[in-house]
Design an enzyme around this catalytic site. Structure first.
Site, PDB file in Angstrom:
ATOM      1  CB  SER A  87      39.633  48.589  42.507  1.00 32.08           C
ATOM      2  OG  SER A  87      38.416  49.313  42.434  1.00 32.08           O
ATOM      3  CE1 TYR A 101      37.290  44.515  43.967  1.00 30.87           C
ATOM      4  CE2 TYR A 101      36.677  46.824  44.151  1.00 30.87           C
ATOM      5  CZ  TYR A 101      37.227  45.785  43.429  1.00 30.87           C
ATOM      6  OH  TYR A 101      37.726  46.022  42.169  1.00 30.87           O
ATOM      7  CB  ALA A 102      37.157  49.835  48.895  1.00 28.82           C
ATOM      8  CB  ALA A 103      39.510  47.524  53.092  1.00 31.86           C
ATOM      9  CB  ALA A 104      40.813  43.507  49.799  1.00 29.67           C
ATOM     10  CE  LYS A 105      40.868  44.203  43.521  1.00 30.33           C
ATOM     11  NZ  LYS A 105      41.735  43.365  42.691  1.00 30.33           N
ATOM     12  CB  ILE A 134      34.764  47.228  34.492  1.00 33.43           C
ATOM     13  CG1 ILE A 134      36.120  47.909  34.320  1.00 33.43           C
ATOM     14  CG2 ILE A 134      34.497  46.240  33.368  1.00 33.43           C
ATOM     15  CD1 ILE A 134      37.302  46.982  34.453  1.00 33.43           C
TER      16      ILE A 134
END
Length: 172
Positions: A87, A101-105, A134
């Protein structure tokens, strides 16, 4: 043409996928596209340990588990390809709505680079694709949360989200 129903956020779900792939001749290309966020808005303080675990299990550990289970087949064959869908948020996190989410990506991006370096000498290519925004159902919910936190205008919320993510060149 096969569809395998499995929860790849769990080791048992990955085992289901792995068993199916082994029974059907192995793999040439592994594409990990699962991802998303169900965490609440509110920044770092709003995220519980369970929220962090959910974000990491879906956006990072599912790929790690699938790779660990399936890539030995590609290593044995001496060829293959892996695509992890990351992402843009791995570089441009939205702290209020999708920090986990951002940290995991971001972790997925770093993991993928290391995996590429490890597997290239074995004939296996690893790539990460990091799309921008998206407009999914989850994205619509994020727009609604941003609008509710602001003046309630969804158009303004969408424009602010686009600006935070660096814009969209084609505007769609």
């Amino acid at each position: 043409d096969d569809f395998i129903s499995a929860d790849i956020t769990t080791p048992a779900g990955v085992d289901t996928v792995t068993d199916h792939v082994r029974r059907n001749g192995g793999l040439e290309i592994l594409v990990h596209v699962a991802g998303g966020s169900g965490a609440p808005a509110g920044g770092f303080a709003a995220l519980t340990d369970d929220d962090w675990a959910d974000e990491l299990n879906l956006n990072l550990l599912a790929a790690v588990r699938l790779d660990r289970a399936l890539l030995p087949m590609a290593i044995e064959a001496g060829t293959g390809a892996v695509v992890h869908v990351g992402s843009i948020q791995s570089r441009m996190p939205l702290y209020d709505g999708t920090l986990g989410y951002a940290a995991a990506k971001a972790a997925l991006r770093a993991y993928s680079k290391g995996l590429a370096n490890e597997l290239a000498p074995k004939g296996i290519r690893v790539n990460t694709v990091s799309p921008g925004f998206i407009q999914t159902d989850a994205a619509e919910a994020l727009i609604d949360r941003i609008a509710q936190a602001g003046d309630g205008d969804r158009h303004t919320a969408l424009r602010s989200l686009m600006a935070a993510l660096g814009g969209i060149p084609l505007g769609r």
